[in-house]
Enzyme design. Sequence first.
Site, PDB file in Angstrom:
ATOM      1  N   ASN A  11       0.809  -1.225   0.000  1.00 34.49           N
ATOM      2  CA  ASN A  11       0.000   0.000   0.000  1.00 34.49           C
ATOM      3  C   ASN A  11       0.841   1.273   0.000  1.00 34.49           C
ATOM      4  O   ASN A  11       0.312   2.376  -0.175  1.00 34.49           O
ATOM      5  CB  ASN A  11      -0.995  -0.015   1.164  1.00 34.49           C
ATOM      6  CG  ASN A  11      -2.090  -1.043   0.921  1.00 34.49           C
ATOM      7  OD1 ASN A  11      -2.251  -1.528  -0.195  1.00 34.49           O
ATOM      8  ND2 ASN A  11      -2.837  -1.381   1.960  1.00 34.49           N
ATOM      9  N   ASP A 293      -6.817  -3.690   8.067  1.00 32.13           N
ATOM     10  CA  ASP A 293      -6.261  -4.771   7.241  1.00 32.13           C
ATOM     11  C   ASP A 293      -5.710  -5.927   8.080  1.00 32.13           C
ATOM     12  O   ASP A 293      -5.212  -6.910   7.524  1.00 32.13           O
ATOM     13  CB  ASP A 293      -5.180  -4.224   6.292  1.00 32.13           C
ATOM     14  CG  ASP A 293      -5.792  -3.321   5.225  1.00 32.13           C
ATOM     15  OD1 ASP A 293      -7.009  -3.407   5.002  1.00 32.13           O
ATOM     16  OD2 ASP A 293      -5.045  -2.526   4.627  1.00 32.13           O
ATOM     17  N   ARG A 387      -2.396 -11.178  -4.067  1.00 35.68           N
ATOM     18  CA  ARG A 387      -2.433  -9.745  -4.372  1.00 35.68           C
ATOM     19  C   ARG A 387      -1.561  -8.959  -3.413  1.00 35.68           C
ATOM     20  O   ARG A 387      -1.110  -7.872  -3.743  1.00 35.68           O
ATOM     21  CB  ARG A 387      -3.876  -9.228  -4.296  1.00 35.68           C
ATOM     22  CG  ARG A 387      -4.782  -9.830  -5.355  1.00 35.68           C
ATOM     23  CD  ARG A 387      -6.106  -9.118  -5.428  1.00 35.68           C
ATOM     24  NE  ARG A 387      -5.906  -7.738  -5.059  1.00 35.68           N
ATOM     25  CZ  ARG A 387      -6.750  -7.018  -4.331  1.00 35.68           C
ATOM     26  NH1 ARG A 387      -7.858  -7.539  -3.914  1.00 35.68           N
ATOM     27  NH2 ARG A 387      -6.480  -5.765  -4.044  1.00 35.68           N
TER      28      ARG A 387
HETATM   29  N1  EPU Z   1     -14.262   6.707   1.831  1.00 33.25           N
HETATM   30  C1  EPU Z   1     -15.325   7.479   1.405  1.00 33.25           C
HETATM   31  N2  EPU Z   1     -15.136   8.330   0.347  1.00 33.25           N
HETATM   32  C2  EPU Z   1     -13.949   8.421  -0.296  1.00 33.25           C
HETATM   33  C3  EPU Z   1     -12.863   7.632   0.143  1.00 33.25           C
HETATM   34  C4  EPU Z   1     -13.062   6.775   1.206  1.00 33.25           C
HETATM   35  O1  EPU Z   1     -16.434   7.420   1.966  1.00 33.25           O
HETATM   36  O2  EPU Z   1     -13.847   9.216  -1.258  1.00 33.25           O
HETATM   37  C5  EPU Z   1     -14.440   5.810   2.998  1.00 33.25           C
HETATM   38  C6  EPU Z   1     -14.376   4.336   2.587  1.00 33.25           C
HETATM   39  O3  EPU Z   1     -15.627   3.863   2.154  1.00 33.25           O
HETATM   40  C7  EPU Z   1     -13.901   3.683   3.877  1.00 33.25           C
HETATM   41  C8  EPU Z   1     -12.969   4.749   4.497  1.00 33.25           C
HETATM   42  O4  EPU Z   1     -13.352   5.991   3.885  1.00 33.25           O
HETATM   43  O5  EPU Z   1     -14.999   3.493   4.716  1.00 33.25           O
HETATM   44  C9  EPU Z   1     -11.481   4.521   4.304  1.00 33.25           C
HETATM   45  O6  EPU Z   1     -11.187   4.367   2.923  1.00 33.25           O
HETATM   46  P1  EPU Z   1      -9.744   4.709   2.316  1.00 33.25           P
HETATM   47  O7  EPU Z   1      -9.946   5.688   1.206  1.00 33.25           O
HETATM   48  O8  EPU Z   1      -8.821   5.085   3.434  1.00 33.25           O
HETATM   49  O9  EPU Z   1      -9.317   3.311   1.706  1.00 33.25           O
HETATM   50  P2  EPU Z   1      -8.575   3.020   0.318  1.00 33.25           P
HETATM   51  O10 EPU Z   1      -7.602   4.081   0.027  1.00 33.25           O
HETATM   52  O11 EPU Z   1      -9.572   2.636  -0.709  1.00 33.25           O
HETATM   53  C10 EPU Z   1      -6.560   1.769   1.413  1.00 33.25           C
HETATM   54  C11 EPU Z   1      -5.929   0.417   1.269  1.00 33.25           C
HETATM   55  C12 EPU Z   1      -6.803  -0.646   1.909  1.00 33.25           C
HETATM   56  C13 EPU Z   1      -7.061  -0.274   3.377  1.00 33.25           C
HETATM   57  C14 EPU Z   1      -7.608   1.135   3.496  1.00 33.25           C
HETATM   58  C15 EPU Z   1      -7.749   1.621   4.934  1.00 33.25           C
HETATM   59  C16 EPU Z   1      -4.691   0.610  -0.789  1.00 33.25           C
HETATM   60  C17 EPU Z   1      -4.555   0.226  -2.218  1.00 33.25           C
HETATM   61  N3  EPU Z   1      -5.739   0.121  -0.137  1.00 33.25           N
HETATM   62  O12 EPU Z   1      -7.803   1.698   0.715  1.00 33.25           O
HETATM   63  O13 EPU Z   1      -6.046  -1.836   1.862  1.00 33.25           O
HETATM   64  O14 EPU Z   1      -7.990  -1.180   3.936  1.00 33.25           O
HETATM   65  O15 EPU Z   1      -6.744   2.062   2.806  1.00 33.25           O
HETATM   66  O16 EPU Z   1      -6.504   1.596   5.572  1.00 33.25           O
HETATM   67  O17 EPU Z   1      -3.870   1.311  -0.237  1.00 33.25           O
HETATM   68  C18 EPU Z   1      -5.636  -4.135   1.732  1.00 33.25           C
HETATM   69  O18 EPU Z   1      -4.432  -3.902   1.565  1.00 33.25           O
HETATM   70  O19 EPU Z   1      -6.068  -5.295   2.000  1.00 33.25           O
HETATM   71  C19 EPU Z   1      -6.605  -3.057   1.622  1.00 33.25           C
HETATM   72  C20 EPU Z   1      -7.886  -3.250   1.380  1.00 33.25           C
END
Ligand code: EPU
Length: 407
Positions: A11, A293, A387
């Site tokens: 990540n 995670d 992944r």
């Molecule tokens: N959210 C919103 N609106 C947005 C963005 C996020 O409502 O525009 C909400 C999401 O629905 C969620 C929360 O905010 O409830 C957190 O989402 P975030 O944007 O932080 O997650 P992400 O960037 O999509 C990354 C990791 C995930 C990890 C999360 C939280 C990557 C590629 N993915 O996802 O990793 O769970 O941050 O730490 O960096 C994993 O590695 O298994 C994985 C899923």
Amino acid sequence: MGRVRIGGSKNAALPILFSGILTGAPCLFYDLPRVSDVLQTLEILRYLGARIRFLQDGAVMVDYSDMRPLTPPPAFTSKIRGSVYLLGSMLGRFGRAGLAGAGGCDFGNRPIDQHLMGFGLLGAEIHESNGVLLLEASALQGADITLAMPSVGATANLLMAATAAGGDTYIRGAAAEPHIAALISFLRSAGAVIEDLPNGDLHVHGGMPLHGASVFVIPDMIEAGTYLAAAMATGGRVRLDHVDPTHLTAVLDTLRQMGASLIVDENSISLEAPDTYTAVSVTTGPYPGFPTDLNPQFAALFCIGDHARGQGSMRELVWQDRFRYIRELRLMGAQALIDGDTAFFTPRPLIGSKVTSPDLRGGAALIIAALAAAGQTEIENAHTVARGYEHIEQKFRALGAELHTVS
Ligand code: EPU
């Protein structure tokens, strides 16, 4: 004692690789984990015209000079969530970004409204037609952006666009995960000027000329937490090398509460699992909270009748639909009850079964449960685990586990 070297963080690697687009120059990446999400990112970059070389010392050189402002076909981007980082990076470099679908683990709704709100404030026009999201801006301008929640993806994406925008951008309520700090450090080494304000907001002095840079990807805190949980499941001892314990404070505190003995150095963690450990109550949250995670892997520990004592609970505050692994654990004999955002677990003897990995971390939890279950477990859909975990068979073998991929 089993010994495992932790790889580079997936990540952190994904936003850093995409942000390299902003440099328009060759960049050198060390400790890039060879997991399928990273390999798919390299495929997307190659499609867009980047030149990629795997060097003999294990480093990867990506030359971002001759890229084109294309929209990759959904077959490229829909496999990984990280493809959403094309929005900030391509918009910043070309004033235009197209995305025909981003994938990733299915946790129910995964909105990107906060990303789009921020791009809009930076001056981008946003259109969507036939499932293709198109962002355009003749000139991005710095803006004052307040995120509704500390989204990792929105913070990274807006950092990229703001780096290319003229003037100052403030990102308020930004995510503070170590992978965000790693992205900032890479962008700084490429010439960006980004300040961490004392209240956690970020201040980007945009429009600075960027150049090529090299980076060591930080160790993967989730991989580390997964192997610590696996050692607990087997009542074993493990030493993790190439790890940053400061990223794992909430996890190490939880393990201590459970009764683990830990020796923590600057770059290593040794864990000795007790024969029986206490199941505890965990609540996930944005960093520095307990990482979502690692929710499934620790929940699996609370199910293991041979080692766990008492009722454990897992409260999930980041993702709506993170408990899909529970259905599979139940097939192995686990006793779990879900009530709203919290799942409660009562330890029971687990039995090897045929289960299906629901997603990356859910699959890791099934492996952990399988280590403690009587007999053999077959995990279908196991590619979801590849992944995010590198050399998983060898690393689990170092812990004394028998793990084979069957095709
Ligand atoms: N959210 C919103 N609106 C947005 C963005 C996020 O409502 O525009 C909400 C999401 O629905 C969620 C929360 O905010 O409830 C957190 O989402 P975030 O944007 O932080 O997650 P992400 O960037 O999509 C990354 C990791 C995930 C990890 C999360 C939280 C990557 C590629 N993915 O996802 O990793 O769970 O941050 O730490 O960096 C994993 O590695 O298994 C994985 C899923």
